[in-house]
Design an enzyme around this catalytic site. Structure first.
Site: not given
Ligand code: DQA
Length: 149
Positions: A10, A18, A23, A78, A81, A105, A107, A114
């Site tokens: 999401p 965003r 990001y 990815n 959330a 996984e 990110h 964070r």
């Molecule tokens: C994320 C980190 C998550 O905490 C966040 O909710 C995201 C993006 C990242 O790619 O850094 O939507 O997965």
């Protein structure tokens, strides 16, 4: 032809606009182009397709993980959330790795640097590996990992 599923949860469809401070300012189209160029530059013995998808829908993400199991396709995930609370997604991701299919996984940010709620991942425990904090480089490193495995 072999393929790699690059699945995004999401709000990642809003990359580019965003929270660019967190990001970056590039979107998923740019990410796909980057990964396709990486595959081409690797000169692999057989062609590999990068199948990049994004959804805000937990059920759809789960159905894509079933697809990975059934087709034995490695996954770069990815979970966004969902990372932090979706046991349903974890159980589906476990089906992938228990089937002997790689699931990395990723990110973009480093969740551990964070808010506290981002420090927990319910996915990491069943993932083949985890890469976080390198911007789109997290996906590029994951791609190298799954293709090397
Ligand atoms: C994320 C980190 C998550 O905490 C966040 O909710 C995201 C993006 C990242 O790619 O850094 O939507 O997965």
């Amino acid at each position: 032809m072999a393929s790699v599923l690059v699945l995004n949860g999401p709000n990642l469809g809003r990359l580019g606009s965003r929270e660019p401070d967190v990001y970056g300012s590039q979107d998923l189209v740019a990410l796909e182009a980057l990964l396709v160029a990486d595959v081409e530059a690797m000169n692999l013995p057989e062609p590999v397709t990068v199948d990049l998808r994004q959804t805000n829908d937990e059920a759809e993400l789960i159905s894509w993980l079933y697809e990975a199991v059934d087709t034995k396709t490695p996954v770069i995930l990815n979970p966004a959330a969902f990372t932090h609370y979706s046991y349903a997604l974890r159980d589906a991701a476990a089906l992938v790795t228990k089937a002997g299919v790689e699931l990395v996984e990723v990110h973009i940010s480093n969740p551990h640097a964070r808010e506290t709620f981002r420090h927990t991942s319910v996915i990491s425990g069943i993932a083949t590996g985890v890469i976080a904090g390198f911007g789109f480089g997290s996906y590029r490193l994951a791609l190298r990992a799954v293709l090397a495995l």
